[in-house]
Write a protein that holds these residues in place. Structure first.
Motif, PDB file in Angstrom:
ATOM      1  N   GLY A 178       0.800  -1.223   0.000  1.00 60.79           N
ATOM      2  CA  GLY A 178       0.000   0.000   0.000  1.00 60.79           C
ATOM      3  C   GLY A 178       0.834   1.274   0.000  1.00 60.79           C
ATOM      4  O   GLY A 178       0.397   2.302   0.498  1.00 60.79           O
ATOM      5  N   THR A 179       2.028   1.212  -0.575  1.00 60.68           N
ATOM      6  CA  THR A 179       2.867   2.405  -0.627  1.00 60.68           C
ATOM      7  C   THR A 179       3.216   2.758  -2.075  1.00 60.68           C
ATOM      8  O   THR A 179       3.443   1.875  -2.888  1.00 60.68           O
ATOM      9  N   ALA A 180       3.232   4.046  -2.369  1.00 58.38           N
ATOM     10  CA  ALA A 180       3.627   4.525  -3.698  1.00 58.38           C
ATOM     11  C   ALA A 180       4.950   5.286  -3.628  1.00 58.38           C
ATOM     12  O   ALA A 180       5.336   5.956  -4.582  1.00 58.38           O
ATOM     13  N   ASN A 181       5.641   5.179  -2.519  1.00 58.67           N
ATOM     14  CA  ASN A 181       6.895   5.880  -2.299  1.00 58.67           C
ATOM     15  C   ASN A 181       7.958   5.364  -3.278  1.00 58.67           C
ATOM     16  O   ASN A 181       8.303   4.182  -3.261  1.00 58.67           O
ATOM     17  N   PRO A 182       8.510   6.245  -4.146  1.00 59.23           N
ATOM     18  CA  PRO A 182       9.492   5.793  -5.140  1.00 59.23           C
ATOM     19  C   PRO A 182      10.781   5.257  -4.513  1.00 59.23           C
ATOM     20  O   PRO A 182      11.413   4.369  -5.078  1.00 59.23           O
ATOM     21  N   LEU A 183      11.160   5.769  -3.357  1.00 60.04           N
ATOM     22  CA  LEU A 183      12.369   5.281  -2.696  1.00 60.04           C
ATOM     23  C   LEU A 183      12.164   3.843  -2.218  1.00 60.04           C
ATOM     24  O   LEU A 183      13.033   2.981  -2.406  1.00 60.04           O
ATOM     25  N   VAL A 184      11.016   3.566  -1.627  1.00 60.75           N
ATOM     26  CA  VAL A 184      10.702   2.201  -1.189  1.00 60.75           C
ATOM     27  C   VAL A 184      10.670   1.272  -2.403  1.00 60.75           C
ATOM     28  O   VAL A 184      11.211   0.162  -2.369  1.00 60.75           O
ATOM     29  N   HIS A 185      10.068   1.747  -3.485  1.00 60.08           N
ATOM     30  CA  HIS A 185      10.003   0.945  -4.720  1.00 60.08           C
ATOM     31  C   HIS A 185      11.406   0.615  -5.215  1.00 60.08           C
ATOM     32  O   HIS A 185      11.684  -0.531  -5.581  1.00 60.08           O
ATOM     33  N   ALA A 186      12.304   1.574  -5.211  1.00 58.69           N
ATOM     34  CA  ALA A 186      13.675   1.352  -5.672  1.00 58.69           C
ATOM     35  C   ALA A 186      14.397   0.335  -4.786  1.00 58.69           C
ATOM     36  O   ALA A 186      15.075  -0.569  -5.292  1.00 58.69           O
ATOM     37  N   VAL A 187      14.245   0.473  -3.475  1.00 61.69           N
ATOM     38  CA  VAL A 187      14.911  -0.444  -2.542  1.00 61.69           C
ATOM     39  C   VAL A 187      14.391  -1.869  -2.729  1.00 61.69           C
ATOM     40  O   VAL A 187      15.163  -2.832  -2.807  1.00 61.69           O
ATOM     41  N   VAL A 188      13.068  -2.018  -2.826  1.00 65.37           N
ATOM     42  CA  VAL A 188      12.472  -3.344  -2.999  1.00 65.37           C
ATOM     43  C   VAL A 188      12.921  -3.954  -4.330  1.00 65.37           C
ATOM     44  O   VAL A 188      13.252  -5.140  -4.402  1.00 65.37           O
ATOM     45  N   SER A 189      12.982  -3.157  -5.385  1.00 63.75           N
ATOM     46  CA  SER A 189      13.432  -3.655  -6.687  1.00 63.75           C
ATOM     47  C   SER A 189      14.876  -4.141  -6.626  1.00 63.75           C
ATOM     48  O   SER A 189      15.217  -5.189  -7.188  1.00 63.75           O
ATOM     49  N   VAL A 190      15.729  -3.397  -5.947  1.00 66.24           N
ATOM     50  CA  VAL A 190      17.131  -3.810  -5.787  1.00 66.24           C
ATOM     51  C   VAL A 190      17.208  -5.124  -5.001  1.00 66.24           C
ATOM     52  O   VAL A 190      17.976  -6.029  -5.359  1.00 66.24           O
ATOM     53  N   LEU A 191      16.383  -5.255  -3.963  1.00 57.98           N
ATOM     54  CA  LEU A 191      16.383  -6.495  -3.180  1.00 57.98           C
ATOM     55  C   LEU A 191      15.965  -7.693  -4.037  1.00 57.98           C
ATOM     56  O   LEU A 191      16.531  -8.778  -3.917  1.00 57.98           O
ATOM     57  N   PHE A 192      14.981  -7.492  -4.900  1.00 54.76           N
ATOM     58  CA  PHE A 192      14.598  -8.564  -5.818  1.00 54.76           C
ATOM     59  C   PHE A 192      15.749  -8.906  -6.759  1.00 54.76           C
ATOM     60  O   PHE A 192      15.989 -10.073  -7.066  1.00 54.76           O
ATOM     61  N   GLY A 193      16.471  -7.904  -7.223  1.00 53.12           N
ATOM     62  CA  GLY A 193      17.622  -8.138  -8.086  1.00 53.12           C
ATOM     63  C   GLY A 193      18.706  -8.938  -7.385  1.00 53.12           C
ATOM     64  O   GLY A 193      19.285  -9.860  -7.961  1.00 53.12           O
ATOM     65  N   VAL A 194      18.968  -8.605  -6.128  1.00 54.01           N
ATOM     66  CA  VAL A 194      19.970  -9.339  -5.344  1.00 54.01           C
ATOM     67  C   VAL A 194      19.506 -10.783  -5.158  1.00 54.01           C
ATOM     68  O   VAL A 194      20.283 -11.730  -5.332  1.00 54.01           O
ATOM     69  N   GLY A 195      18.220 -10.962  -4.828  1.00 54.42           N
ATOM     70  CA  GLY A 195      17.675 -12.311  -4.660  1.00 54.42           C
ATOM     71  C   GLY A 195      17.792 -13.135  -5.931  1.00 54.42           C
ATOM     72  O   GLY A 195      18.178 -14.309  -5.897  1.00 54.42           O
ATOM     73  N   ASP A 196      17.491 -12.524  -7.067  1.00 55.19           N
ATOM     74  CA  ASP A 196      17.585 -13.240  -8.337  1.00 55.19           C
ATOM     75  C   ASP A 196      19.032 -13.600  -8.653  1.00 55.19           C
ATOM     76  O   ASP A 196      19.316 -14.690  -9.141  1.00 55.19           O
TER      77      ASP A 196
END
Length: 176
Positions: free
Chosen positions: A55-73
């Motif tokens: 439930g967040t549209a914060n671009p900073l949170v989006h960037a951090v979560v995307s990077v975490l997915f990249g690290v996981g992959d």
């Protein structure tokens, strides 16, 4: 099915194609309806899905979560020989259960979690791959992610009715 169903769907196709016990099931599948799916797997899409769920549209949170997915992959690739997201997308492009399956992709270009261009490309690829099959993208124009039924119930119901009616044509026929 939504993306939650599209991911195991690619594994189910593998089972139905490769294991004799499941091949009888494969001959009976007649219709598949994807709702806002499958999403092209990218770190940005994964981050967007997670932020949408939170439930967040914060671009900073989006960037951090995307990077975490990249690290996981990246960590998954150390263990496996292929990138998990790429494998899934290639399976969605090339799945084939039988030659009588109707496919519907219920999507919207305004869906913030669905890459409409990639989804359209997938449908075009599938149509070229199986020109005799009924494969269509149903464009809901301006509905949000998985809200097609709520925001345009008539088009949604018609798409599902069509898939069910198509499958029903084969319900009394021996297929094995």
């Amino acid at each position: 099915m939504s993306n939650g169903g599209a991911i195991p769907f690619s594994s189910m196709v593998d089972l139905m194609q490769g294991i004799h016990l499941y091949q009888a099931v494969a001959t009976r599948v007649r219709s598949v309806v994807f709702d806002s799916a499958p999403c092209y797997p990218s770190y940005t899409a994964a981050g967007g899905a997670m932020c949408h769920a939170l439930g967040t549209a914060n671009p900073l949170v989006h960037a951090v979560v995307s990077v975490l997915f990249g690290v996981g992959d990246t960590l998954l690739r150390l263990v496996r020989s292929t990138q998990a997201t790429t494998y899934f997308w290639h399976r969605m492009q090339s799945w084939a259960i039988n030659d009588k399956v109707l496919e519907r992709y219920l999507v919207s270009p305004t869906d913030p979690l669905f890459d409409f261009d990639e989804g359209s490309s997938l449908v075009t690829h599938r149509q070229k791959q199986a020109p005799k099959r009924d494969i269509q993208l149903v464009n809901f124009q301006d509905t949000d992610h998985v809200l097609h039924l709520r925001q345009n119930p008539e088009l949604y119901k018609e798409s599902v009715r069509e898939a069910v009616a198509y499958a029903a044509q084969y319900s009394n026929q021996a297929t094995c």
